[in-house]
Enzyme design. Structure first.
Site, PDB file in Angstrom:
ATOM      1  N   THR A 184      -0.259  -2.095  -6.671  1.00  0.00           N
ATOM      2  CA  THR A 184      -0.868  -2.375  -5.353  1.00  0.00           C
ATOM      3  C   THR A 184      -2.151  -3.166  -5.596  1.00  0.00           C
ATOM      4  O   THR A 184      -2.574  -3.334  -6.752  1.00  0.00           O
ATOM      5  CB  THR A 184      -1.246  -1.067  -4.635  1.00  0.00           C
ATOM      6  OG1 THR A 184      -2.238  -0.403  -5.421  1.00  0.00           O
ATOM      7  CG2 THR A 184      -0.058  -0.149  -4.423  1.00  0.00           C
TER       8      THR A 184
ATOM      9  N   ILE B  97       1.283   2.471  -9.555  1.00  0.00           N
ATOM     10  CA  ILE B  97       2.127   1.667  -8.654  1.00  0.00           C
ATOM     11  C   ILE B  97       1.396   0.359  -8.391  1.00  0.00           C
ATOM     12  O   ILE B  97       0.187   0.375  -8.113  1.00  0.00           O
ATOM     13  CB  ILE B  97       2.365   2.434  -7.334  1.00  0.00           C
ATOM     14  CG1 ILE B  97       3.174   3.714  -7.590  1.00  0.00           C
ATOM     15  CG2 ILE B  97       3.090   1.546  -6.313  1.00  0.00           C
ATOM     16  CD1 ILE B  97       3.206   4.689  -6.444  1.00  0.00           C
TER      17      ILE B  97
ATOM     18  N   TYR C 237     -10.068   3.054 -16.268  1.00  0.00           N
ATOM     19  CA  TYR C 237     -10.070   3.706 -14.951  1.00  0.00           C
ATOM     20  C   TYR C 237     -11.486   4.221 -14.623  1.00  0.00           C
ATOM     21  O   TYR C 237     -11.898   4.275 -13.466  1.00  0.00           O
ATOM     22  CB  TYR C 237      -9.028   4.828 -14.919  1.00  0.00           C
ATOM     23  CG  TYR C 237      -8.618   5.233 -13.520  1.00  0.00           C
ATOM     24  CD1 TYR C 237      -7.971   4.333 -12.673  1.00  0.00           C
ATOM     25  CD2 TYR C 237      -8.863   6.520 -13.045  1.00  0.00           C
ATOM     26  CE1 TYR C 237      -7.590   4.708 -11.390  1.00  0.00           C
ATOM     27  CE2 TYR C 237      -8.483   6.903 -11.766  1.00  0.00           C
ATOM     28  CZ  TYR C 237      -7.856   5.994 -10.952  1.00  0.00           C
ATOM     29  OH  TYR C 237      -7.470   6.375  -9.678  1.00  0.00           O
TER      30      TYR C 237
ATOM     31  N   SER D  63       0.842  -1.216   0.000  1.00  0.00           N
ATOM     32  CA  SER D  63       0.000   0.000   0.000  1.00  0.00           C
ATOM     33  C   SER D  63       0.872   1.260   0.000  1.00  0.00           C
ATOM     34  O   SER D  63       1.902   1.314   0.694  1.00  0.00           O
ATOM     35  CB  SER D  63      -0.883   0.041   1.252  1.00  0.00           C
ATOM     36  OG  SER D  63      -1.779  -1.030   1.276  1.00  0.00           O
TER      37      SER D  63
ATOM     38  N   LYS E 281     -11.936  10.619  -8.673  1.00  0.00           N
ATOM     39  CA  LYS E 281     -10.711  11.395  -8.397  1.00  0.00           C
ATOM     40  C   LYS E 281     -10.894  12.865  -8.781  1.00  0.00           C
ATOM     41  O   LYS E 281     -10.315  13.755  -8.149  1.00  0.00           O
ATOM     42  CB  LYS E 281      -9.514  10.786  -9.122  1.00  0.00           C
ATOM     43  CG  LYS E 281      -9.068   9.422  -8.589  1.00  0.00           C
ATOM     44  CD  LYS E 281      -8.705   9.445  -7.128  1.00  0.00           C
ATOM     45  CE  LYS E 281      -8.034   8.147  -6.695  1.00  0.00           C
ATOM     46  NZ  LYS E 281      -7.899   8.066  -5.223  1.00  0.00           N
TER      47      LYS E 281
HETATM   48  O1  0WD Z   1      -1.286   3.085  -8.965  1.00  0.00           O
HETATM   49  C1  0WD Z   1      -1.695   3.266  -7.817  1.00  0.00           C
HETATM   50  N1  0WD Z   1      -1.610   2.315  -6.901  1.00  0.00           N
HETATM   51  C2  0WD Z   1      -2.264   4.602  -7.461  1.00  0.00           C
HETATM   52  C3  0WD Z   1      -3.038   4.756  -6.331  1.00  0.00           C
HETATM   53  C4  0WD Z   1      -1.995   5.736  -8.377  1.00  0.00           C
HETATM   54  C5  0WD Z   1      -2.566   6.969  -7.948  1.00  0.00           C
HETATM   55  C6  0WD Z   1      -3.352   7.068  -6.829  1.00  0.00           C
HETATM   56  N2  0WD Z   1      -3.581   5.972  -6.045  1.00  0.00           N
HETATM   57  C7  0WD Z   1      -4.419   6.127  -4.874  1.00  0.00           C
HETATM   58  C8  0WD Z   1      -5.600   5.190  -4.754  1.00  0.00           C
HETATM   59  O2  0WD Z   1      -6.662   5.548  -5.610  1.00  0.00           O
HETATM   60  C9  0WD Z   1      -5.938   5.381  -3.280  1.00  0.00           C
HETATM   61  O3  0WD Z   1      -6.634   6.590  -3.110  1.00  0.00           O
HETATM   62  O4  0WD Z   1      -3.678   5.884  -3.717  1.00  0.00           O
HETATM   63  C10 0WD Z   1      -4.556   5.507  -2.666  1.00  0.00           C
HETATM   64  C11 0WD Z   1      -4.015   4.245  -2.023  1.00  0.00           C
HETATM   65  O5  0WD Z   1      -4.145   3.174  -2.918  1.00  0.00           O
HETATM   66  P1  0WD Z   1      -3.127   1.945  -3.005  1.00  0.00           P
HETATM   67  O6  0WD Z   1      -2.105   2.051  -1.967  1.00  0.00           O
HETATM   68  O7  0WD Z   1      -2.742   1.816  -4.415  1.00  0.00           O
HETATM   69  O8  0WD Z   1      -4.093   0.699  -2.749  1.00  0.00           O
HETATM   70  P2  0WD Z   1      -4.377  -0.267  -1.515  1.00  0.00           P
HETATM   71  O9  0WD Z   1      -3.143  -0.797  -0.921  1.00  0.00           O
HETATM   72  O10 0WD Z   1      -5.382  -1.260  -2.028  1.00  0.00           O
HETATM   73  O11 0WD Z   1      -5.081   0.694  -0.449  1.00  0.00           O
HETATM   74  C12 0WD Z   1      -6.346   1.256  -0.616  1.00  0.00           C
HETATM   75  C13 0WD Z   1      -7.126   0.966   0.626  1.00  0.00           C
HETATM   76  C14 0WD Z   1      -7.974  -0.287   0.702  1.00  0.00           C
HETATM   77  O12 0WD Z   1      -7.369  -1.350   0.362  1.00  0.00           O
HETATM   78  P3  0WD Z   1      -8.186  -2.705  -0.115  1.00  0.00           P
HETATM   79  O13 0WD Z   1      -7.148  -3.281  -1.017  1.00  0.00           O
HETATM   80  O14 0WD Z   1      -8.406  -3.411   1.157  1.00  0.00           O
HETATM   81  O15 0WD Z   1      -9.453  -2.291  -0.824  1.00  0.00           O
HETATM   82  O16 0WD Z   1      -8.199   1.820   0.858  1.00  0.00           O
HETATM   83  C15 0WD Z   1      -8.838   1.324   2.021  1.00  0.00           C
HETATM   84  C16 0WD Z   1      -8.493  -0.126   2.124  1.00  0.00           C
HETATM   85  O17 0WD Z   1      -7.591  -0.324   3.154  1.00  0.00           O
HETATM   86  N3  0WD Z   1     -10.265   1.418   1.994  1.00  0.00           N
HETATM   87  C17 0WD Z   1     -10.953   1.883   3.038  1.00  0.00           C
HETATM   88  N4  0WD Z   1     -10.549   2.374   4.231  1.00  0.00           N
HETATM   89  C18 0WD Z   1     -11.495   2.743   5.088  1.00  0.00           C
HETATM   90  N5  0WD Z   1     -12.814   2.663   4.824  1.00  0.00           N
HETATM   91  C19 0WD Z   1     -12.308   1.765   2.671  1.00  0.00           C
HETATM   92  C20 0WD Z   1     -13.260   2.184   3.622  1.00  0.00           C
HETATM   93  N6  0WD Z   1     -14.578   2.104   3.389  1.00  0.00           N
HETATM   94  N7  0WD Z   1     -12.387   1.241   1.409  1.00  0.00           N
HETATM   95  C21 0WD Z   1     -11.123   1.029   1.005  1.00  0.00           C
END
Ligand code: 0WD
Length: 263
Positions: free
Chosen positions: A200, A198, A161, A25, A168
């Site tokens: 994830t 990234i 997307y 993450s 977003k």
């Molecule tokens: O390429 C990428 N990975 C990018 C991510 C590029 C640009 C932006 N982002 C953004 C994402 O859209 C997000 O806003 O970065 C942020 C973090 O995303 P991440 O680190 O890529 O993804 P991840 O490790 O999956 O973390 C997002 C987490 C959720 O993970 P899971 O995989 O369990 O859905 O958001 C959290 C959850 O931990 N989440 C919530 N937290 C609290 N309440 C909820 C919720 N209802 N829903 C999801």
């Protein structure tokens, strides 16, 4: 400022970091960087599924309080506020690193987005920033810094997307409106980091994600992808006093990909 002090840009600050789901993450990299720069942490987890990972990280990093917060539930956010205010906590930084959309709406045509899928994605990925800021604002210190994570799909039509791009766009607009509101309340700043792709769990849910990664590596000015640590370093800057006159801004951390025209 001495060299040692400058290496600890967040000494004495407390930062709440949401969105740690596992070691990949972006929030995990941010939490690590914040601790490395001397911050104490509040790490929030969505539910029982992610709690063990967050507990593990908190134990490893030290100086970290763990708290549950499902941002889709007002009561859960209110409970978080209650827990933190009971312990007299003040927040110098808040990181919103949360997004969600139904997997079936992250491939194919945007035209097929359902009403329920639209509402869900906007609720969890964009409205949650407004709700968190409103509930936690009484705990913010003067000049606290809020950082949200966004992606280029907000301003470009990136294949697959889809609804997340629209969410977003709402998130980035919210950053500007919240910056206007909160700047008048103790000089609180609100910014976003637009991260490059990234690998994830969330990113893998987007159809054709691997080809997005290779496109950036081939065409960005730096000819590489940004990694989570690059994003974390920018998040340190935005939470630190070095960025004290920056608010309502979207900072791209994407190896420059966003500036390119025809490639
Ligand atoms: O390429 C990428 N990975 C990018 C991510 C590029 C640009 C932006 N982002 C953004 C994402 O859209 C997000 O806003 O970065 C942020 C973090 O995303 P991440 O680190 O890529 O993804 P991840 O490790 O999956 O973390 C997002 C987490 C959720 O993970 P899971 O995989 O369990 O859905 O958001 C959290 C959850 O931990 N989440 C919530 N937290 C609290 N309440 C909820 C919720 N209802 N829903 C999801």
């Amino acid at each position: 400022m001495t060299a040692t002090e400058s290496a600890h840009l967040l000494a004495g600050k407390t930062a709440l970091v949401s969105g740690v789901a596992n070691r990949w993450s972006i929030a995990t990299a941010i939490a690590r960087a914040y601790r490395a720069h001397g911050a104490s942490l509040v790490l929030t987890y969505e539910g029982e599924r992610t709690k063990p990972e967050v507990d593990k990280l908190a134990q490893e990093l030290g100086q970290s309080v763990v708290a549950q917060c499902d941002v889709s539930a007002d009561q859960s956010i209110a409970d978080l506020h209650g827990l933190l205010s009971e312990s007299g906590m003040r927040l110098n930084a808040l990181v919103h690193s949360i997004a969600f959309a139904r997997k079936e709406e992250l491939s194919g045509k945007y035209l097929a987005t359902s009403r329920a899928g639209f509402a869900l994605a906007l609720d969890v990925s964009a409205y949650s920033l407004v709700a968190l800021c409103r509930e936690l604002a009484p705990l913010f210190s003067d000049a606290a810094s809020v950082v949200a994570l966004t992606y280029l799909g907000s301003v470009r039509a990136v294949p697959n997307y889809n609804i997340m791009g629209v969410a977003k766009a709402a998130l980035e607009s919210s950053v500007r409106y919240l910056a206007a509101d909160l700047g008048q309340m103790g000089g609180v700043r609100v910014n976003a980091i637009s991260a490059g792709p990234i690998k994830t769990a969330s990113a893998r849910a987007v159809g054709g994600f691997t080809s997005i990664l290779s496109d950036v590596a081939a065409k960005s000015p730096l000819r590489r992808n940004a990694v989570a640590d690059d994003v974390a370093n920018a998040a340190v800057f935005l939470a630190s006093d070095l960025s004290c006159a920056i608010t309502g801004h979207v900072l791209y951390v994407d190896a420059g990909y966003n500036i390119m025209g025809i490639t």
